[in-house]
Scaffold this active site. Structure first.
Site, PDB file in Angstrom:
ATOM      1  N   ARG A   1      -7.301  -2.588   9.559  1.00 37.38           N
ATOM      2  CA  ARG A   1      -8.113  -1.385   9.370  1.00 37.38           C
ATOM      3  C   ARG A   1      -9.586  -1.782   9.385  1.00 37.38           C
ATOM      4  NH1 ARG A   1      -8.147   0.066   3.639  1.00 37.38           N
ATOM      5  NH2 ARG A   1     -10.307  -0.607   3.699  1.00 37.38           N
TER       6      ARG A   1
ATOM      7  N   HIS B   1     -10.751   2.879   3.964  1.00 36.24           N
ATOM      8  CA  HIS B   1      -9.446   3.511   3.763  1.00 36.24           C
ATOM      9  C   HIS B   1      -9.542   5.005   4.094  1.00 36.24           C
ATOM     10  CE1 HIS B   1      -5.592   4.484   1.983  1.00 36.24           C
ATOM     11  NE2 HIS B   1      -6.175   5.385   1.221  1.00 36.24           N
TER      12      HIS B   1
ATOM     13  N   TYR C   1     -15.138  -4.776  -1.501  1.00 35.04           N
ATOM     14  CA  TYR C   1     -13.984  -5.643  -1.718  1.00 35.04           C
ATOM     15  C   TYR C   1     -13.601  -6.502  -0.513  1.00 35.04           C
ATOM     16  CZ  TYR C   1     -11.650  -1.660   0.591  1.00 35.04           C
ATOM     17  OH  TYR C   1     -11.313  -0.655   1.460  1.00 35.04           O
TER      18      TYR C   1
END
Length: 369
Positions: free
Chosen positions: A265, A269, A278
């Site tokens: 990805r 998200h 992160y």
């Protein structure tokens, strides 16, 4: 922190490396398992898959832009996962029934979605997204993993009907930690349901890396339920197309099948997420080198199939599709807020009437403000 899983062998199912037919440099590679299922794939077919991926990437970027401009409440980007979605969806028969999660924009494209279908749900408009009966595709599912149970249930119905359709469901690596996915595999195996379970392992379940979900390749779980599986390079559209054919062949022959499509990805998200909090930028660059569009374009140019003129045509088609999606979004008529209570029950309902009155009072405070 790196989330790359070291190659690991799971006895009997060959999970050392994801299976592939085109490597990250755009070179063809041999794979005895996949080759028979890609033997008839022509240059024209590969061009059509590239065209779909180009259009998908453009639609995806337009969806992000529309959300940033306040036209959508949310958008779930799929940049980097184009091959996983297009390659698998294009291998299906039109009467196979799909049970998606919420990120399958490419599957919608392959199923012939109309411009407004991509944005209707994310805008919160009446009618959700599309007509499931026309698309042979269940509504987008937000509840993580729930669609796997729906798919297996539908597959059991296929068995009772004596049809040779297949139910196909998509979910992410994080969903494999949900009980629903494991329970779906129990039922699929026990009743030999004609279902294909497709895990798009994009390495991140929101901010949790895939290593938190599994210390071993996810495809290794399915054989424990008695379901044959294959771990595939999800950024290789030809390999995904061939592997999905293999899985469909399994399903039509009396066995469920499981695919782990190893992809990445590239974006957040959802548009409510900030992956810079992160994710290591070096990891992003590593996967940028495995871009699914770039590798297929390199292959087709090397084989003399893709020209600048054809590439420009694909880009123009993509821009037109994005323009139509934007136009459909901006021209949608939003119902009055209180209309959300219309049609909930066939007969008047006192509880609903109270809720409607409460909401009406709340709206009045906004008008006063």
């Amino acid at each position: 922190m790196s989330t790359h899983l070291d190659p690991i062998t799971v006895t009997g199912i060959g999970l050392e490396e994801p299976a592939g037919l085109v490597d990250s440099r755009g070179h063809r590679v041999a794979d005895a398992r996949l080759a028979p299922f890609a033997a008839d794939v022509t240059s024209e077919k590969l061009l059509s898959l590239l065209r779909d991926m180009v259009v998908l990437r453009r639609l995806d970027s337009e969806g992000v832009a529309l959300q940033r401009q306040g036209q959508l409440g949310l958008w779930a980007p799929c940049q980097g996962q184009e091959a996983a979605q297009i390659g698998s969806a294009r291998a299906l028969r039109t009467d196979d029934v799909i049970f998606p999660s919420y990120r399958e924009t490419g599957v919608m494209l392959a199923r012939g979605a109309q411009p407004g279908d991509y944005v209707r749900m994310w805008r919160g408009e009446e009618g959700a997204a599309y007509d499931p009966a026309v698309m042979h595709m269940a509504p987008l599912q937000i509840i993580i993993g729930a669609q796997t149970l729906h798919a297996v249930g539908y597959a059991l119905g296929i068995l009772h009907d004596g049809s040779d359709q297949v139910a196909v469901t998509y979910f992410g690596d994080g969903a494999t930690s949900q009980g629903d996915v494991n329970e779906a595999m129990v039922f699929a195996s026990s009743y030999r349901a004609p279902v294909v379970l497709i895990c798009q392992n994009n390495h991140w379940a929101i901010s949790e890396p895939v290593a938190v979900q599994s210390q071993h390749p996810i495809a290794g779980r399915a054989p424990g339920f008695g379901i044959p599986s294959m771990r595939v390079d999800g950024n290789d559209v030809l390999a995904v197309f061939a592997a999905t054919r293999w899985a469909l062949d399994q399903a039509r022959s009396g066995s469920p099948a499981f695919l782990e499509l190893v992809t990445y990805r590239m974006g957040p998200h959802t548009t409510a997420d900030d992956p810079t909090r992160y994710r290591d930028p070096a990891e992003l660059e590593y996967w940028r080198g495995k871009d699914p569009l770039a590798r297929l374009e390199t292959l087709l140019r090397a084989e003399g199939v893709l020209t600048d003129e054809i590439a420009a045509g694909f880009a123009a088609e993509a821009d037109e599709a994005a323009m139509q999606m934007r136009s459909a979004c901006l021209n949608m008529t939003t119902r009055e807020p209180l209309a959300v209570f219309d049609g909930v029950y066939a007969e008047p309902h006192t509880g609903l009437a109270e809720e409607r009155a409460d909401f009406e009072r709340y709206l009045a405070t906004l008008a006063e403000a």
